[in-house]
Design a protein around this motif. Sequence first.
Motif, PDB file in Angstrom:
ATOM      1  N   MET A 109      -5.179 -14.035   2.592  1.00 58.53           N
ATOM      2  CA  MET A 109      -4.176 -12.981   2.498  1.00 58.53           C
ATOM      3  C   MET A 109      -4.649 -11.971   1.468  1.00 58.53           C
ATOM      4  O   MET A 109      -4.732 -12.282   0.288  1.00 58.53           O
ATOM      5  N   PRO A 110      -4.935 -10.744   1.911  1.00 57.05           N
ATOM      6  CA  PRO A 110      -5.475  -9.751   0.976  1.00 57.05           C
ATOM      7  C   PRO A 110      -4.530  -9.481  -0.200  1.00 57.05           C
ATOM      8  O   PRO A 110      -4.983  -9.227  -1.308  1.00 57.05           O
ATOM      9  N   ALA A 111      -3.229  -9.550   0.038  1.00 56.26           N
ATOM     10  CA  ALA A 111      -2.290  -9.274  -1.044  1.00 56.26           C
ATOM     11  C   ALA A 111      -2.407 -10.321  -2.145  1.00 56.26           C
ATOM     12  O   ALA A 111      -2.143 -10.067  -3.308  1.00 56.26           O
ATOM     13  N   LEU A 112      -2.794 -11.507  -1.732  1.00 56.89           N
ATOM     14  CA  LEU A 112      -2.927 -12.608  -2.677  1.00 56.89           C
ATOM     15  C   LEU A 112      -4.322 -12.611  -3.280  1.00 56.89           C
ATOM     16  O   LEU A 112      -4.564 -13.162  -4.351  1.00 56.89           O
ATOM     17  N   ARG A 114      -6.807 -14.197  -2.196  1.00 54.82           N
ATOM     18  CA  ARG A 114      -7.556 -15.440  -2.051  1.00 54.82           C
ATOM     19  C   ARG A 114      -7.158 -16.171  -0.769  1.00 54.82           C
ATOM     20  O   ARG A 114      -6.129 -15.879  -0.161  1.00 54.82           O
TER      21      ARG A 114
ATOM     22  N   GLU B 512       3.037  -5.782   0.927  1.00 51.35           N
ATOM     23  CA  GLU B 512       1.996  -6.471   1.690  1.00 51.35           C
ATOM     24  C   GLU B 512       2.086  -7.977   1.446  1.00 51.35           C
ATOM     25  O   GLU B 512       1.961  -8.781   2.368  1.00 51.35           O
ATOM     26  N   GLY B 513       2.300  -8.326   0.178  1.00 51.03           N
ATOM     27  CA  GLY B 513       2.419  -9.747  -0.157  1.00 51.03           C
ATOM     28  C   GLY B 513       3.541 -10.402   0.626  1.00 51.03           C
ATOM     29  O   GLY B 513       3.378 -11.482   1.209  1.00 51.03           O
ATOM     30  N   GLN B 516       2.655 -10.573   4.430  1.00 49.30           N
ATOM     31  CA  GLN B 516       1.642 -11.579   4.764  1.00 49.30           C
ATOM     32  C   GLN B 516       2.204 -12.991   4.655  1.00 49.30           C
ATOM     33  O   GLN B 516       1.871 -13.870   5.450  1.00 49.30           O
TER      34      GLN B 516
END
Lengths: 258, 756
Positions: A109-112, A114, B512-513, B516
Amino acid sequence: MRKTLILVLGLFLAGAALTPTYARELSGQEILDDLEFSNILSASGTAELTLITENVKGVQRKYSIRVFRKSGDDGEKQFLEYLAPADVRGTKFLSLTEKGREDQMWLYMPALGRERRIAAHMTEDSFMGTDFTYEEIGGNLAYEDEYSAQRLPDEELEGLSCYVLDLEARSEDVLYAKIQMWVWKDEMVPLQVDFWDPADTLKKTLTLRDFRRVEEELIPHNVVMADNLKGTRTILEITKITEDDVDDEVFTVRYLRR
Amino acid sequence: MQRWIKLVLDRPWVFISAVIAVTISAAILLPRLTFDASIEAMIPSDDPVLAELETIADDFGSQELFLIALRTDNIFNPDTLSKIADLTEELELLPGIKEVQNPFNAQLVESGFLGIEIRPVTANIPQSNQEIEEFRDEILRSPYVGRLVTADGRGAALLVDLENTGHSRSRVLNSIESLVEKQTGPEEIYIVGDSYVLHYTEKAMKEDLRNLIPFVVVIIAGVLYFTFRSFLGILIPLAAVGASLVWTVGLMALWDIPVSIISMVMPVILVTLGIASSIHILNKYQESLERGLPKREALEETFAVITSPVVMAALTTAAGFGSLITAFVHPIREFGVLTGLGVLIAMGLSLTLIPAILILVKPPHKKAEAEERRGLLDKLLSTLTRWTIFNPRRVIAAILIFFLVLGAGAFRLTLESNIINYFGDSSPVKKGASVIEEVFGGSMQISVVVDSGEEDGIKEPAVLREIVSIQNYLNSFDTINNAVSVADVVRELNQALWDGDPSFYEIPETREGVAQQLLLFSMQGGSGLDSLVSYDYSRALITAQMKTLDAHMLSAVITEVETYLDDHYGNSELEVSLIGAPKVMMRLMSRYVQTQISSLLTSVLAVGFIVSALMRSVSLGLLSLTPLVFTVVINFGIMGYAGIPLDAVTSIIASLAIGIGVDYAVHYLSRYRLELSKHGNKAAALENTGRSAGRGIFFNAVALITGFLVLVFSHFKAISIFGVLISATMVISSLAALLVIPLLLHNFLEPKFRKE
């Protein structure tokens, strides 16, 4: 002498040519064996798809996805990347199903920033939260192992002449008790598949349309799975598909982060 | 009128066969009759409160809570756990049930050895001590405490998702009912939910009708036997009321008006009222016969005398019922109009069918009424009248004290609109609700809708944080519990993604977080999002359970929440609104007061007008209304003291009391006018009136009270209370007519009696 020989040979050839079609009808099993199309995500290669899920009221969620697949004797590898909508762009998903090893699924997940490993067992019944099961989207549509095929009288489907197959489950240990399949005679590709549950209700209907020839093979570019009980639908539209081989490096956790 | 009665007496068979023909046609319509006990049916379908609920159901699915609650000393034992599993399995096999969530299959989001996992609490039903121990630890740590199991381990719940279409609701509920019955013991098992209350209510209504109608007929037959001691004396009145009942219910079927919890009392009321006027007619007929008149002359005389009071009584009674047309609550309006019509039909039939039958049959034997009884009653009535003539002050003081003390109770009057409180404490629906209240903190669903106004707006972290704060606010009430929302799912996922670290039970920083994580959730087969957020993520729903409160508390809590939401979000981009059954109830309650006031005023005006017109005197019209002021105020007083709330059923009592009770005053005044012209002396006229009119009033009141009291045996507490109260108003209005009117006539008023 030559004339008779030619005549005999000609008759023989004609006979040989005519016998399978006129003297004997194709059996259900033979039709299954002759199917020219197995499934959308069954072969190796890459594809770009639009995945649309639709709820009961027809409200849609739309995603663009790129898929890389590699299927071999030792198992299957699949890499999936979300291209749109913007808030999930770059979310990647890797699944490795290798013989003799535990299934692995990874999500980046790019937001995370990792990747995380996710447990595989809940994903069995639904492919990415759609109306498809993994089996229905990636498995072989011929179902030879679990079902025995019977031919029903031919029918026309949207003006196309079709064989109709009735597949009865060989054991009770399957999801569907009965499957019906309409196979387009001209091209030997399935146009519709109905899935019946043990209570004899029509649970799902798969329709395959917009067949286009891609590298000699006929591939449906519009595939819809409707869940008749829930009233939901999943629409898959293929925008690009190739059968090019994919580098093994793609199917690694390291590649997820790229 | 005289000509009319001659017509009937000349051609009785024409009238009898006409009545039979109409009755048969009406009876043919009866199977078309439907039942509807839903609270929604009480509100006009275009009311905004209902429209709101519908929009929500469209977006988030049905907002109805339906569950099976199980209570025992400790659910963590092998037998009870297996029972929960068995019940789930059997329920899921029933057609019409989509899904059952129980403490085993509830989803947990977890960060485990294999990664993020959305999995059921347990795949196997724990049986060994160790398994049970593990399961207990797991479920009691989960967010399902207070929702699927109680913290003290005494209760468990199965959340049932019913399919909305395709299957007959009542068939599904019947099979659930028998399943639960089979599994009950040693655990208590209850079905909880609006649709079960509805189902149970409809069943109770049908059973009530099956029981109460024959019962009132038997009781009334008893009264008739006691009065006339003859077979015909029973049969003739019953034929007349029976026919009027069939006609009225036939009209209901014809106009597609479903039987409601209110119109359910109509048969008992119609039968009782109809019998009272039949008794009146037969009494007069017997009197004429006793004076030696031959049959035909006796009938002509009877109807010459009786027609006008019977018509007047019917008109005022019908006006009392008809005044309910001003009610807000739909079924009350229907009940009022139909019963009013029924009263008029009964009047028509008693003026045609009864003489038509009487002319054909032999006159009844002379009635051997016990002189002693008559003597006793006469003595009592004379005493009553003499009091009012000779000790007016004392009687006035006594009446005033009685009136003020009882009437003061009216200030304690409360409101009620939760249909569950229409049942007695021992009914299964009431018990089920109280178990849910006790162990799970509420049986009513209350929801807050947060509308971001744009697609995917709910994924904004700022919006989610507002949702969390609304949720926390709701949970801060003692009476509101278990507020849940999509923000819980997001926070659970976030925590799981950060290895289960509790400090990450937070909303992610970016949209986004959030997006996702939600994608991960649905990819993983997570379910339940659809009931928390709209498919396009523009709107979210916060749901909570609310305790069943009395009307006062309920409106206090609802008002407080609405004020809070308005203060915080009135000017924000978010549109936040409170919806749910409690708001429907509040709307209903506010309307009961309005219904009460409007129908009361209408009935006073209508009845006063009719009486004034028929007696050709406004002052007599007003005079006949005075006993009813007492009756209505005391009725509210009794309700206040007894803690009986104003609800859909009790709010119709006042109008009925006026419509029915005015007859006593009218009866008294008509007689008084007659006696006054005979004696010319007020005191003598009053004494004679007290005795003769008093007797009629007494017997009429006894017949009505006996009939109305049948309602005490209803399944519905609300209806039995109604039976008691309406009987009480009959006692009061008859007594008031015998006490208040003579007092006023003797001491204060000199109404002019014009000749008729």
